[in-house]
Design a protein around this motif. Structure first.
Motif, mmCIF file in Angstrom:
data_model
loop_
_atom_site.group_PDB
_atom_site.id
_atom_site.type_symbol
_atom_site.label_atom_id
_atom_site.label_comp_id
_atom_site.label_asym_id
_atom_site.label_seq_id
_atom_site.Cartn_x
_atom_site.Cartn_y
_atom_site.Cartn_z
ATOM 1 N N UNK A 156 0.840 -1.205 0.000
ATOM 2 C CA UNK A 156 0.000 0.000 0.000
ATOM 3 C C UNK A 156 0.877 1.258 0.000
ATOM 4 N N UNK A 157 1.932 1.247 0.800
ATOM 5 C CA UNK A 157 2.819 2.408 0.858
ATOM 6 C C UNK A 157 3.555 2.621 -0.459
ATOM 7 N N UNK A 158 3.759 1.547 -1.223
ATOM 8 C CA UNK A 158 4.520 1.635 -2.473
ATOM 9 C C UNK A 158 3.688 2.123 -3.658
ATOM 10 N N UNK A 183 4.665 3.530 -7.924
ATOM 11 C CA UNK A 183 4.455 2.635 -9.062
ATOM 12 C C UNK A 183 3.596 3.271 -10.155
ATOM 13 N N UNK A 184 3.354 4.568 -10.018
ATOM 14 C CA UNK A 184 2.546 5.259 -11.033
ATOM 15 C C UNK A 184 3.304 5.313 -12.360
ATOM 16 N N UNK A 190 12.129 2.413 -8.540
ATOM 17 C CA UNK A 190 10.713 2.514 -8.906
ATOM 18 C C UNK A 190 10.549 3.045 -10.331
ATOM 19 N N UNK A 191 9.408 2.779 -10.922
ATOM 20 C CA UNK A 191 9.159 3.214 -12.303
ATOM 21 C C UNK A 191 9.189 4.737 -12.434
ATOM 22 N N UNK A 200 4.488 10.603 3.549
ATOM 23 C CA UNK A 200 3.426 11.594 3.376
ATOM 24 C C UNK A 200 2.168 11.010 2.733
ATOM 25 N N UNK A 201 2.279 9.902 2.007
ATOM 26 C CA UNK A 201 1.120 9.338 1.320
ATOM 27 C C UNK A 201 0.408 8.241 2.110
ATOM 28 N N UNK A 202 1.147 7.447 2.838
ATOM 29 C CA UNK A 202 0.572 6.278 3.512
ATOM 30 C C UNK A 202 -0.372 6.720 4.633
ATOM 31 N N UNK A 203 -1.631 6.289 4.616
ATOM 32 C CA UNK A 203 -2.571 6.661 5.688
ATOM 33 C C UNK A 203 -2.106 6.218 7.072
#
Length: 598
Positions: free
Chosen positions: A253-255, A259-260, A296-297, A329-332
């Protein structure tokens, strides 16, 4: 209608809620104001609160002076006023994560507080219990077991104080000491304390280099990161710890943001890069460097060529760090952290133009560019093995180093303690018999003028290991001759570079069997004939002891065969790696060929 029987039944079924256990990797500390007996104070509770507030202010000053640039791995040292069962105290709980040094920094602060405030008493425990006693385990009195150690260990005026049982009760201590009982003893029975410099030195051994060692818990490295990340870390270097942890404990989930298909939605885009010095905790830097983190991509094609080793290494480390901030900053899971809320506010000020990102010129002229040596991360296993075996006097010049100086000292201390245990003639299967602290302090402190006998090279003879004697004993136990024609000489002739190691092991097995047969232990008929032919006794004695001798010979023969068989099977089972059989034979200078059979 409730009856007395119902009330009685309810009371019989009621159980108090158990106190929650201290989480792993956490330390808890308590500060109590327990002054010496003085004339009655008008308002004792108010006086206690005033004194504890003074302690709290001193703690804040110490933290500011000693830990100005310090970075905590997870949580920081903190003290809060608390009242439990009518007793006011200062207490705190800190999760130090994987950084054991953070725990000892807190012990140092607490000890310093007791030196500045003479009427406070401090307790500190972690998830292992009274960990100060664990540090001093080899010097403790025999009665002081973990089951009865609660509320007995205190720090007062910089010294370690241990509450002992009443005189005559030390032989069998089973009852735990409650805090009210400990408090009463502190106030009314000062003679109930063990005051041992030996125990204290061992318990506080890790503090021997403080406060200078505090700065050595950190590591500065040059990395290439997005300018926004550099700005955040320049604002507050403590942001590094949650970012590294976010990378270290990441999940799918954190990743997701990384991966966008493109980097347009990233907060820290792989662009506008700057090369700056970043300060880490040593544990955090090791965690970051050791992570196997595929590119990462969203970062594809953004790193220098691998041929540019230094630039690539700095960019790769910076990429991991930037990804850690992105996940943070993104991971809930991390949104309730105070550090995350602070970072979002800082970044919002940048986006609105209220704050400006630093320019290249400003970074070059005003920012620190420190880069520490990474040798503390390198371990030479040959040097480590040499340390484990124990160095002789004069070997230090030839030997290399592994890790840092503190790690070497700790390992040498462990080896020394192990040798002391081996040389303790009173030690049995339950461990060594420890000192008795119920005598005078001079007895406890070990004020003995008798010096240990040392060999010519300064080594303790009792702690020395006689390899030849051990080899001889092993061979005699296996029924092998201990002379110059023994297996030892033939094993040394087996080269490690032979093509067929399997054949060598089989040849060794045949040679060992031949040696055993040469002693007669494998020849049951011969052994029986010797007994029946009158060797070592008269015919009358043979007749009387025939059955006993038969049984003894069979038992001894089986023991020898089983020992040799088990030794060879153990060697084969090691598959060339370390193991008990290989270690024993290595002590006898026997080099075993590697078994490469699949």
């Amino acid at each position: 209608m409730t009856t007395e029987e119902d009330i009685a039944w309810f009371k019989s079924t009621f159980r108090p809620i158990p106190k929650p256990e201290l989480p792993d990797d956490s330390v808890e500390y308590f500060i109590y104001h327990l002054p010496s007996p003085t004339p009655a104070v008008i308002d004792e509770a108010a006086e206690t609160r005033v004194r504890l507030l003074e302690v709290q202010r001193t703690a804040a000053e110490l933290t500011k002076d000693l830990l100005k640039d310090y970075i905590w791995q997870r949580e920081s040292f903190k003290l809060e006023i608390s009242k439990d069962d009518g007793i006011t105290s200062l207490r705190g709980r800190t999760n130090y994560g994987d950084s054991i040094e953070d725990e000892w920094v807190m012990v140092y602060l607490l000890r310093e507080l007791t030196k500045r405030h003479k009427d406070i008493w401090v307790r500190v425990v972690d998830s292992d219990g009274e960990f100060l006693l664990i540090e001093a385990a080899g010097t403790l009195p025999e009665w002081l077991e973990p089951e009865v150690a609660d509320n007995r260990v205190w720090i007062h005026q910089g010294n370690l104080r241990i509450i002992k049982p009443k005189q005559g009760a030390e032989k069998k201590v089973t009852e735990k000491l409650t805090f009210p009982e400990a408090r009463r003893i502190i106030l009314e029975e000062p003679d109930r304390f063990i005051k041992s410099p030996i125990i204290q030195e061992e318990a506080f051994y890790r503090l021997r280099n403080y406060p200078t060692q505090i700065s050595e818990n950190l590591h500065s490295a040059i990395v290439t990161i997005p300018r926004k990340v550099a700005y955040l870390l320049h604002q507050k270097s403590a942001y590094i710890s949650p970012a590294v942890e976010a990378l270290y404990v990441r999940d799918p989930i954190a990743m997701r943001p990384l991966k966008a298909k493109d980097a347009s939605d990233l907060v820290f885009k792989p662009e506008d890069m700057v090369t700056v010095s970043v300060r880490f905790t040593r544990v955090g830097y090791a965690q970051l460097k050791s992570q196997d983190f595929p590119l990462p991509s969203t970062w594809a094609g953004k790193l220098p060529s691998t041929e540019e080793r230094e630039s690539y290494a700095r960019a790769e480390t910076g990429m991991k760090l930037a990804c850690g901030f992105e996940m943070l900053l993104h991971d809930p899971h991390h949104q309730d952290k105070a550090s995350v809320r602070e970072m979002k506010m800082v970044l919002e000020d940048v986006e609105t133009g209220y704050e400006q990102l630093p320019t290249d010129e400003e970074i070059e002229k005003t920012w620190d560019q420190r880069e520490d040596d990474e040798k503390w991360m390198d371990i030479n296993f040959e040097d480590l093995d040499r340390e484990l075996k124990g160095r002789k006097k004069g070997d230090d010049k030839e030997a290399g180093n592994f890790g840092d100086e503190s790690a070497q000292e700790n390992l040498q201390r462990i080896v020394a303690r192990f040798e002391e245990f081996l040389n303790d003639n009173s030690a049995g299967f339950d461990g060594a018999d420890f000192i008795d602290d119920f005598g005078s302090d001079s007895d406890v402190d070990g004020d003995d003028d008798e010096e240990e006998e040392l060999s010519s090279d300064g080594e303790d003879k009792d702690a020395s290991f006689n390899e030849e004697e051990f080899a001889r004993m092993m061979k005699e136990m296996m029924g092998m001759p201990s002379g110059p024609d023994s297996i030892r000489n033939r094993v040394q002739e087996l080269g490690p570079d032979e093509d067929d190691d399997t054949e060598q092991i089989q040849d060794l097995s045949r040679q060992m069997e031949a040696e055993l047969k040469g002693t007669g232990v494998l020849d049951l008929n011969r052994s029986m004939q010797q007994l029946s032919s009158g060797e070592g006794g008269s015919q009358g004695q043979k007749a009387e002891s025939s059955d006993a001798n038969d049984e003894a010979v069979d038992e001894q023969t089986n023991e020898h065969i089983n020992l040799a068989k088990n030794l060879l099977e153990s060697l084969q089972g090691q598959a060339g790696t370390a193991g008990p059989a290989g270690n024993l034979l290595s002590m006898m200078n026997m080099r075993m060929p590697k078994d490469d059979r699949s």
